[in-house]
Write a protein that holds these residues in place. Structure first.
Motif, mmCIF file in Angstrom:
data_model
loop_
_atom_site.group_PDB
_atom_site.id
_atom_site.type_symbol
_atom_site.label_atom_id
_atom_site.label_comp_id
_atom_site.label_asym_id
_atom_site.label_seq_id
_atom_site.Cartn_x
_atom_site.Cartn_y
_atom_site.Cartn_z
ATOM 1 N N GLU A 71 21.086 57.867 -18.465
ATOM 2 C CA GLU A 71 21.199 58.928 -17.462
ATOM 3 C C GLU A 71 22.222 59.978 -17.878
ATOM 4 O O GLU A 71 22.024 61.173 -17.633
ATOM 5 C CB GLU A 71 21.544 58.338 -16.096
ATOM 6 N N LEU A 127 14.873 62.167 -14.376
ATOM 7 C CA LEU A 127 14.502 61.191 -15.398
ATOM 8 C C LEU A 127 13.187 60.567 -14.946
ATOM 9 O O LEU A 127 13.087 60.089 -13.809
ATOM 10 C CB LEU A 127 15.594 60.134 -15.552
ATOM 11 N N VAL A 136 15.179 57.016 -24.570
ATOM 12 C CA VAL A 136 14.823 58.218 -23.826
ATOM 13 C C VAL A 136 14.418 59.274 -24.838
ATOM 14 O O VAL A 136 14.933 59.303 -25.945
ATOM 15 C CB VAL A 136 16.002 58.701 -22.938
ATOM 16 N N LEU A 163 12.832 63.575 -25.055
ATOM 17 C CA LEU A 163 12.648 64.833 -24.346
ATOM 18 C C LEU A 163 11.281 65.410 -24.720
ATOM 19 O O LEU A 163 11.132 66.016 -25.778
ATOM 20 C CB LEU A 163 13.764 65.799 -24.729
ATOM 21 N N TRP A 177 22.948 60.893 -20.980
ATOM 22 C CA TRP A 177 22.276 61.714 -21.991
ATOM 23 C C TRP A 177 21.269 62.641 -21.314
ATOM 24 O O TRP A 177 21.230 63.844 -21.585
ATOM 25 C CB TRP A 177 21.575 60.806 -23.006
ATOM 26 N N ALA A 178 20.441 62.097 -20.429
ATOM 27 C CA ALA A 178 19.375 62.866 -19.789
ATOM 28 C C ALA A 178 19.911 63.968 -18.878
ATOM 29 O O ALA A 178 19.299 65.035 -18.769
ATOM 30 C CB ALA A 178 18.469 61.923 -18.997
ATOM 31 N N ASP A 198 11.146 67.182 -18.299
ATOM 32 C CA ASP A 198 12.414 66.475 -18.181
ATOM 33 C C ASP A 198 12.374 65.199 -19.019
ATOM 34 O O ASP A 198 11.301 64.729 -19.403
ATOM 35 C CB ASP A 198 12.698 66.140 -16.717
ATOM 36 N N PRO A 199 13.526 64.598 -19.297
ATOM 37 C CA PRO A 199 13.588 63.393 -20.133
ATOM 38 C C PRO A 199 12.738 62.234 -19.596
ATOM 39 O O PRO A 199 12.562 62.073 -18.387
ATOM 40 C CB PRO A 199 15.072 63.029 -20.103
ATOM 41 N N ARG A 227 20.152 67.391 -20.203
ATOM 42 C CA ARG A 227 18.919 67.963 -20.739
ATOM 43 C C ARG A 227 17.815 68.156 -19.700
ATOM 44 O O ARG A 227 16.726 68.612 -20.031
ATOM 45 C CB ARG A 227 18.394 67.083 -21.866
#
Length: 167
Positions: free
Chosen positions: A113, A123, A78, A80, A115-116, A85-86, A119
């Motif tokens: 998910e 996703l 993933v 950024l 991690w995302a 969005d990621p 941020r």
């Protein structure tokens, strides 16, 4: 204490040989799923593989590996993009470890998910128009086609579909 059958962890630069082997396998298994050819990847020097393996976990991206009973079973990444969005990338599970009995894809996706979700609010991913297996997997996990398409990096006549999942 017994080691769990499935371990999900970030990659490190010392994993470069395994990262290379898995990448070359994925490019042979599902070439339309990635924006790189087997020939191009095969030509990369060790320094490139070390850089890719070192991506592990950072503020701008993550590269996770699934290790099932000591064998590298899959990977997901993933990143950024600026002001977005990621974006989910580099999704692969080796054929021997596919399916719900192993849980590799779902465990990797849960890590991505997590991690995302810190941020962004969703996703996003791009999937090749002919990769029905991947599209079905993503739909079952809550991703929906956005209606946006993009030229496939290796053949502009082919399309990638954008899919997105709220986090």
């Amino acid at each position: 204490m017994l080691e769990p059958a499935l371990i999900i962890r970030p990659t490190t630069d010392t994993d470069w040989r395994e990262v290379r082997a898995l990448r070359l396998e994925m490019l042979q298994d599902t070439p339309e799923a990635f924006g790189e050819t087997f020939a191009a990847a095969s030509a990369h020097p060790e320094s490139e593989w070390r850089m890719r393996a070192a991506r592990g976990m950072s503020a701008t991206g993550a590269s996770l590996v699934a290790i099932y009973q000591g064998e590298w079973a899959g990977t997901m990444g993933v990143f950024l993009p600026e002001d977005e969005d990621p974006m989910l990338v580099g999704v692969y599970v080796t054929p021997r470890f596919r399916g719900p009995q192993f849980g590799v894809a779902d465990a990797l996706l849960a890590g991505i998910e997590h991690w995302a979700s810190t941020r962004g609010s969703s996703l996003t991913l791009h999937v090749h128009e002919v990769n029905a297996r991947a599209q079905a997997y993503y739909r079952k996990r809550g991703f929906r086609v956005t209606g946006r398409t993009f030229p496939y990096a290796l053949n502009a006549r082919e399309r990638e579909l954008e899919m997105q999942k709220p986090l």
